[in-house]
Design a protein around this motif. Structure first.
Motif, mmCIF file in Angstrom:
data_model
loop_
_atom_site.group_PDB
_atom_site.id
_atom_site.type_symbol
_atom_site.label_atom_id
_atom_site.label_comp_id
_atom_site.label_asym_id
_atom_site.label_seq_id
_atom_site.Cartn_x
_atom_site.Cartn_y
_atom_site.Cartn_z
ATOM 1 N N LEU A 75 0.803 -0.982 0.127
ATOM 2 C CA LEU A 75 0.018 -0.160 -0.108
ATOM 3 C C LEU A 75 0.904 1.255 0.181
ATOM 4 C CD1 LEU A 75 -2.757 -1.041 2.492
ATOM 5 C CD2 LEU A 75 -3.144 -0.557 0.140
ATOM 6 N N VAL A 76 2.024 1.368 0.776
ATOM 7 C CA VAL A 76 2.664 2.573 0.799
ATOM 8 C C VAL A 76 3.600 2.775 -0.328
ATOM 9 C CG1 VAL A 76 2.525 2.716 3.226
ATOM 10 C CG2 VAL A 76 4.736 1.483 2.362
ATOM 11 N N ARG A 77 3.691 1.734 -1.036
ATOM 12 C CA ARG A 77 4.465 1.932 -2.386
ATOM 13 C C ARG A 77 3.437 2.602 -3.541
ATOM 14 N NH1 ARG A 77 6.462 -4.287 -2.931
ATOM 15 N NH2 ARG A 77 8.238 -4.064 -1.456
ATOM 16 N N ILE A 78 2.211 2.831 -3.199
ATOM 17 C CA ILE A 78 1.369 3.380 -4.235
ATOM 18 C C ILE A 78 1.485 4.843 -3.981
ATOM 19 C CG2 ILE A 78 -1.022 3.721 -4.814
ATOM 20 C CD1 ILE A 78 -1.555 0.967 -3.888
ATOM 21 N N SER A 79 1.502 5.632 -5.043
ATOM 22 C CA SER A 79 1.833 7.001 -5.121
ATOM 23 C C SER A 79 0.431 7.618 -4.584
ATOM 24 C CB SER A 79 1.936 7.532 -6.487
ATOM 25 O OG SER A 79 1.747 9.062 -6.379
ATOM 26 N N GLY A 80 0.741 8.542 -3.455
ATOM 27 C CA GLY A 80 -0.310 9.227 -2.789
ATOM 28 C C GLY A 80 -0.837 8.509 -1.619
ATOM 29 N N VAL A 81 -0.471 7.322 -1.228
ATOM 30 C CA VAL A 81 -0.868 6.417 -0.098
ATOM 31 C C VAL A 81 0.198 6.446 0.834
ATOM 32 C CG1 VAL A 81 -1.524 4.403 0.834
ATOM 33 C CG2 VAL A 81 -2.309 5.127 -1.609
ATOM 34 N N GLY A 82 0.132 7.370 1.926
ATOM 35 C CA GLY A 82 1.137 7.188 3.050
ATOM 36 C C GLY A 82 0.911 6.119 4.126
ATOM 37 N N ALA A 83 1.563 5.997 5.117
ATOM 38 C CA ALA A 83 1.576 5.154 6.058
ATOM 39 C C ALA A 83 0.287 5.037 7.049
ATOM 40 C CB ALA A 83 2.651 5.203 7.139
ATOM 41 N N ARG A 84 -0.089 6.460 7.140
ATOM 42 C CA ARG A 84 -1.383 6.584 7.903
ATOM 43 C C ARG A 84 -2.597 6.018 7.080
ATOM 44 N NH1 ARG A 84 0.240 6.894 12.753
ATOM 45 N NH2 ARG A 84 1.882 8.244 13.136
ATOM 46 N N THR A 85 -2.633 6.456 5.751
ATOM 47 C CA THR A 85 -3.781 5.941 4.795
ATOM 48 C C THR A 85 -3.584 4.556 5.018
ATOM 49 O OG1 THR A 85 -3.801 7.732 3.487
ATOM 50 C CG2 THR A 85 -4.802 5.941 2.621
ATOM 51 N N ALA A 86 -2.385 3.781 4.814
ATOM 52 C CA ALA A 86 -2.377 2.198 4.707
ATOM 53 C C ALA A 86 -2.679 1.727 6.149
ATOM 54 C CB ALA A 86 -0.965 1.759 4.371
ATOM 55 N N LEU A 87 -2.619 2.333 7.165
ATOM 56 C CA LEU A 87 -2.947 1.894 8.321
ATOM 57 C C LEU A 87 -4.464 2.105 8.644
ATOM 58 C CD1 LEU A 87 -1.150 0.573 10.894
ATOM 59 C CD2 LEU A 87 -1.504 3.057 11.882
ATOM 60 N N ALA A 88 -4.962 2.992 7.929
ATOM 61 C CA ALA A 88 -6.486 3.196 7.910
ATOM 62 C C ALA A 88 -7.090 2.009 7.244
ATOM 63 C CB ALA A 88 -6.874 4.423 7.620
ATOM 64 N N ARG A 112 -15.885 3.249 2.340
ATOM 65 C CA ARG A 112 -16.675 3.464 3.240
ATOM 66 C C ARG A 112 -15.608 3.739 4.463
ATOM 67 N NH1 ARG A 112 -19.364 -2.081 3.182
ATOM 68 N NH2 ARG A 112 -19.713 -2.035 0.819
ATOM 69 N N ILE A 113 -14.182 3.566 4.274
ATOM 70 C CA ILE A 113 -13.237 3.798 5.045
ATOM 71 C C ILE A 113 -12.737 5.341 5.280
ATOM 72 C CG2 ILE A 113 -10.743 3.423 5.642
ATOM 73 C CD1 ILE A 113 -11.027 0.476 4.173
ATOM 74 N N PRO A 114 -12.863 5.981 6.659
ATOM 75 C CA PRO A 114 -12.134 7.283 6.554
ATOM 76 C C PRO A 114 -11.171 7.694 6.004
ATOM 77 C CG PRO A 114 -12.999 6.252 8.634
ATOM 78 C CD PRO A 114 -13.035 5.058 7.680
ATOM 79 N N GLY A 115 -11.158 8.904 5.183
ATOM 80 C CA GLY A 115 -9.821 9.279 4.483
ATOM 81 C C GLY A 115 -9.874 8.731 3.174
ATOM 82 N N ILE A 116 -10.551 7.677 2.719
ATOM 83 C CA ILE A 116 -10.377 7.190 1.181
ATOM 84 C C ILE A 116 -11.526 7.883 0.607
ATOM 85 C CG2 ILE A 116 -10.473 5.056 0.163
ATOM 86 C CD1 ILE A 116 -8.113 5.231 1.836
ATOM 87 N N GLY A 117 -11.368 8.357 -0.571
ATOM 88 C CA GLY A 117 -12.384 8.857 -1.421
ATOM 89 C C GLY A 117 -12.360 8.229 -2.633
ATOM 90 N N LYS A 118 -13.403 8.560 -3.558
ATOM 91 C CA LYS A 118 -13.493 7.717 -4.656
ATOM 92 C C LYS A 118 -12.463 7.550 -5.613
ATOM 93 C CE LYS A 118 -17.147 7.576 -8.370
ATOM 94 N NZ LYS A 118 -17.312 6.072 -8.259
ATOM 95 N N LYS A 119 -11.743 8.895 -5.634
ATOM 96 C CA LYS A 119 -10.540 8.615 -6.627
ATOM 97 C C LYS A 119 -9.362 7.729 -6.006
ATOM 98 C CE LYS A 119 -11.084 13.094 -9.354
ATOM 99 N NZ LYS A 119 -10.506 14.259 -9.683
#
Length: 195
Positions: A75-88, A112-119
């Motif tokens: 997950l953290v290898r994906i551009s725009g996905v940081g550690a906090r987003t991956a943890l969420a 449905r996961i907080p912090g994850i939008g459609k894009k």
């Protein structure tokens, strides 16, 4: 790199835990899936870890299973996905649920996961499509038990510059009972013949 921590669990303050390892207290952020599986305070705990070093902080993330850590690293290898987003993501979905969502290309589950939008959800599904497999324990390319020598060989090959697909193919060619050092040696021979 700190790959694993074993020590006494001192505090549980979601999502942070404090683990005492021979007198040194490590603050470790964990996904809720790991948090719920932790023993009570005072008990011994082992966590697979991932260390993130930034200019202003050293952050340690912990996981109950190797599959969770492998997924976090993907997950953290994906551009725009940081550690906090991956943890969420790992707090909102189990590894198996995430693999199923990716296999079905179901962005509604991710949104449905907080912090994850459609894009972000659509980008995650696109990036993870070939990396996560609904039937395996972690990365689709691993081809070996996530906690066995196969994953260590896979990680070594990726560190040497091979991509996940090449490394996974080489690991699948190895016998199940191979040691890590022999597995790396055999995999490098196989990969050199393929080029």
């Amino acid at each position: 790199m700190i790959g694993r921590i074993t020590g006494r669990l001192l505090e549980k303050l979601p999502p942070l835990v404090l683990v005492d390892v021979q007198g040194v207290g490590y603050e470790i952020d964990v996904p809720m899936s790991t948090f719920y599986s932790l023993p009570g305070t005072g008990a011994e705990v082992t966590l697979y870890t991932h260390l993130v070093i930034r200019e202003d902080a050293h952050l340690l993330f912990g996981f109950a299973t190797e599959a969770e850590r492998s997924t976090f690293r993907q997950l953290v290898r994906i551009s725009g996905v940081g550690a906090r987003t991956a943890l969420a993501l790992l707090s909102g979905l189990s590894v198996a649920d995430l693999r199923q969502a990716v296999a079905a290309q179901d962005s509604a589950r991710l949104v449905r996961i907080p912090g994850i939008g459609k894009k972000t959800a659509e980008r995650l599904l696109l990036e993870l499509r070939d990396k996560l497999d609904a039937s395996s324990g972690g990365m689709a390319t691993a081809g070996a038990p996530a906690a066995g020598a196969g994953s260590d060989v896979l990680n070594a090959l990726v560190s040497l510059g091979y991509n996940d697909r090449e490394a996974g193919w080489a690991v699948r060619q190895l016998p199940m009972d191979v040691t890590v050092s022999d597995g790396i040696r055999q995999a490098l021979k196989l990969l050199s013949k393929e080029k």
